[in-house]
Design an enzyme around this catalytic site. Structure first.
Site, PDB file in Angstrom:
ATOM      1  N   GLU A  95       0.898  -1.121   0.048  1.00  0.00           N
ATOM      2  CA  GLU A  95       0.103   0.098   0.030  1.00  0.00           C
ATOM      3  C   GLU A  95       0.914   1.338  -0.143  1.00  0.00           C
ATOM      4  OE1 GLU A  95      -2.803  -0.388   3.045  1.00  0.00           O
ATOM      5  OE2 GLU A  95      -3.989  -1.757   2.021  1.00  0.00           O
ATOM      6  N   GLU A 110      -6.519  -7.493  -0.854  1.00  0.00           N
ATOM      7  CA  GLU A 110      -7.089  -7.615   0.483  1.00  0.00           C
ATOM      8  C   GLU A 110      -8.599  -6.906   0.519  1.00  0.00           C
ATOM      9  OE1 GLU A 110      -4.888  -4.920   3.058  1.00  0.00           O
ATOM     10  OE2 GLU A 110      -3.108  -5.465   2.597  1.00  0.00           O
TER      11      GLU A 110
END
Length: 710
Positions: free
Chosen positions: A158, A318
């Site tokens: 991320e 995710e």
């Protein structure tokens, strides 16, 4: 840089649907591992993601590597038929590194260095940090080169989600080098940044400073634009370091990244071109900034449609499975049935693989209440059952789903880094292009119309209507693309302020919207001004919220007395945010005119026939009312129709398709049963290929994938 073509129509080049979970064997005793592998296999999982936060284990001290823990975990999973995606662990450098090299820490705008003890605390622009990141990447790649269970890699974790900006010495020196390479001569930088305004010119590149916010007031928009271009460049370069190593060690590995936030990443540049595909982490019940849309299903659809516009289909590394939290925030909790429905929604919007976050929750650290598929007490309850059902469905349907793209009849201009940043550098209190575009997206979403985001450089031929939401930076070659689209029968809608700044963030010297767009639209902007949003106090309201001017109680805002109204068809509506007064060429039809104050009778919106299609220009921003009136006029002639007409509230429809098949995803995002009428004939692939004839019954959070006939 790769020559990979980025397109919203791309699918992930894979022969299997990746389904599984991020897994952290380092968080539990090894006695749990085999039971975990056994349950994953029983659930139908075929992959896990591993090691993104484990640099301290993999390299406990400089140059000393220990892969034993992960070797054993990977081997255990492999025995149960589960492959592993390894991650470069560069989001969490170990303490021995930050202690030895404190200069690699990010620095905020007040000069405070980040602290060890969290994540993403190191500066990706730092040459020292880059060298250490390359070293651990190379060591891991060479160690796992011949491991048959390691099938691919995720870079970092991320990137830029926690804090993309840095004001460190390393950032400054690298920024100066970036500018010197871009401009070559300091005079060119001074021209681009408007150095004669407020005496902000420089004598050399090593004099250039970082744009500290309010230092004491505002920097040049060009300065800010280039700073964020640099952040995007340094992020892509940081990732490129790792990708080069991984591909050199083993070319058959796939490589991707999992995006959380979308800040300071230029998706249409090197960042995405380096990757086999992009991954997007999705937590539908977390995104508060989009909650004004009404519910998390709309949030998820919008988020993923925006992301798909960057480079096409993706995977979800995710996907929210349960309650999630860090000490400063928490999500809502999916109810029974919602985990599967949210996962199917990700597939409906372009996911060619999905992993539920996470396999089991941590018992320690900053996410102890971020729940997974298995609970704290090591029991799998309804989330495990729903994940298992989803996995078995995707594995069974992968021959149908893989190779299909998401249909779009209405395209919205999106995924342009420069326009996103240009708005931020000088917003003048107006909605961003994306905020404006949300009106169009939500109108289509609520009515079952195939809609998404696409860049003007992409293939527009599959669209019926294309909307440009006031992109202030515009390239003439994009105008040619719009003209060709209209010539072939498409409808183009161009929003106010489009094309009013150049690539240096200067206001153009021609009459807006610039020579090429004026020729295409047949209009020129003679005057413009700021308006109140309907129901708000306009500029004064904005200034009050931002700590500026405060209006005395009960005193009407001046902007309310200056509201602009216009007539479109048989409706009279209030304009929001902004107005333009237009002059119109003789061959252009005025489809809406201002109806009050001094501008009464002047053009607000126009249409010019171009080939078989038309180009519409709007001299204002969208509101829900204008969106409805405009689409009522434009959609039917353009051939834009709902995938399923008359949708009940709470039902989402999307289509994935290719030349061989059309898959209609129908989802009930409420907990109450619903009847959907007007469904085209086909077979429900989630219900034993049961025939569907016009009517579909869906229970609470129920879903169908209807393969249409013909």
């Amino acid at each position: 840089m790769s020559d990979k073509t980025l397109s919203v129509w791309n699918t992930v080049k894979t022969d299997r649907f990746l389904v599984g979970a991020p897994h952290y064997p380092e968080h539990v005793d090894e006695s749990y591992w085999e039971r975990d592998a056994e349950r994953m296999a029983k659930a139908g999982f075929n992959v896990v993601r591993m090691a993104e936060f484990a640099w301290h284990i993999l390299e406990p001290k400089l140059g000393t590597y220990n892969f034993d823990l992960f070797d054993r975990a990977i081997s255990m999973l492999g025995r149960y038929g589960i492959d592993t995606i390894m991650c470069t662990p560069t989001a969490t450098p170990p303490r021995w590194l930050t202690e030895a090299h404190p200069e690699i820490l990010r620095v905020d705008g007040k000069g405070r260095p980040m602290s060890h003890g969290s994540r993403q605390h190191c500066d990706t622009a730092s040459p020292v940090f880059r060298e250490h990141s390359k070293r651990i990447t190379k060591a891991m790649a060479e160690h796992y080169r011949d491991n048959p269970f390691v099938v691919g890699w995720q870079t970092d974790n991320e990137l830029n989600t926690s804090m993309p900006e840095s004001f460190s010495k390393a950032t400054l020196s690298e920024f100066q080098l970036f500018l010197a390479d871009k401009y070559r001569e300091i005079a060119e930088l001074n021209r681009a940044w408007g150095g004669d305004f407020w005496a902000t010119a420089y004598d050399s590149f090593d004099q250039v400073v970082l744009p500290i916010e309010f230092g004491p007031t505002f920097p040049s928009p060009g300065h800010l634009q280039d700073y964020h271009r640099f952040l995007a460049f340094s992020t892509a370069r940081f990732q490129h370091d790792q990708v080069e190593i991984l591909r050199a060690v083993k070319s058959s590995w796939f490589v991707f990244h999992n995006l959380g936030g979308l800040r300071d990443i230029d998706f249409r540049g090197q960042f995405s071109k380096d990757l086999d595909f992009v991954g997007y982490d999705i937590y539908p019940m977390l995104y508060d900034e989009f909650m004004r849309l009404g519910n998390h299903a709309k949030v998820q659809a919008l988020h993923l449609d925006i992301c798909r516009g960057f480079s096409g289909n993706y995977i979800v590394p995710e996907q929210q499975s349960g309650f999630g939290s860090q000490p400063g925030f928490c999500t809502l909790t999916p109810e029974p049935g919602e985990l599967r429905r949210m996962a199917l929604s990700s597939v409906a919007h372009g996911a060619d693989g999905l992993m539920f976050f996470r396999w089991r929750p941590a018992h320690f650290g900053a996410e102890i209440y971020w729940m997974g598929i298995i609970d704290h007490d090591d029991i799998g309850r309804h989330r495990y059952e729903e994940a298992s059902r989803f996995a078995s469905e995707m594995i069974a349907l992968q021959p149908k789903i893989l190779g299909t793209y998401v249909r779009m009849d209405v395209g919205i201009a999106g995924s342009d880094f420069d326009n996103q940043e240009a708005h931020k550098t000088y917003p003048i209190g107006l909605p961003s292009p994306q905020d404006d575009a949300i009106h169009m997206h939500q109108y289509c979403y609520d009515r079952g119309i195939a809609c998404g985001f696409i860049h003007p450089e992409d293939d527009l031929s599959r669209l019926k209507l294309f909307y440009v939401p006031h992109w202030v930076m515009w390239k003439d070659e994009w105008t040619a693309k719009l003209e060709a689209f209209a010539e072939a029968g498409g409808t183009v809608v161009i929003g106010a302020r489009t094309g009013t700044r150049n690539e240096d963030n200067h206001v153009i010297r021609e009459t807006a919207p610039g020579t090429a767009l004026s020729k295409l639209t047949g209009v020129r902007v003679e005057d413009f001004g700021r308006l109140a949003a309907p129901g708000a106090n306009g500029l004064f309201d904005v200034m009050e919220r931002s700590g500026g001017l405060v209006i005395p109680p009960n005193k009407p805002a001046e902007s309310n007395r200056r509201q602009r109204r216009f007539k479109l068809g048989n409706r009279e509506l209030t304009a929001g945010h902004f107005y333009e007064n237009l002059t119109v060429e003789p061959n252009v039809e005025v489809i809406a005119a201002w109806s009050n104050r001094y501008a009464e009778g002047q053009a607000m919106a126009t249409s010019r026939k171009v080939g078989k299609g038309q180009v519409v220009y709007l001299g204002t921003y969208l509101t829900p009312e204008l969106t409805e009136a405009l689409t009522e006029r434009l959609f039917a002639p353009a051939g834009v129709e709902p995938l399923v007409g008359g949708l009940p509230e709470g039902v989402e429809v999307t289509m994935r398709m290719n030349d061989e098949r059309r898959l209609l995803f129908v989802q009930n995002y409420t907990d109450q049963a619903v009847t959907v009428s007007g469904v085209p004939a086909g077979r429900d692939l989630l219900d034993g290929e049961k025939a569907v004839r016009r009517t579909l019954e869906l229970g609470g959070y129920g879903c169908a994938i209807v393969e249409l006939e013909g």
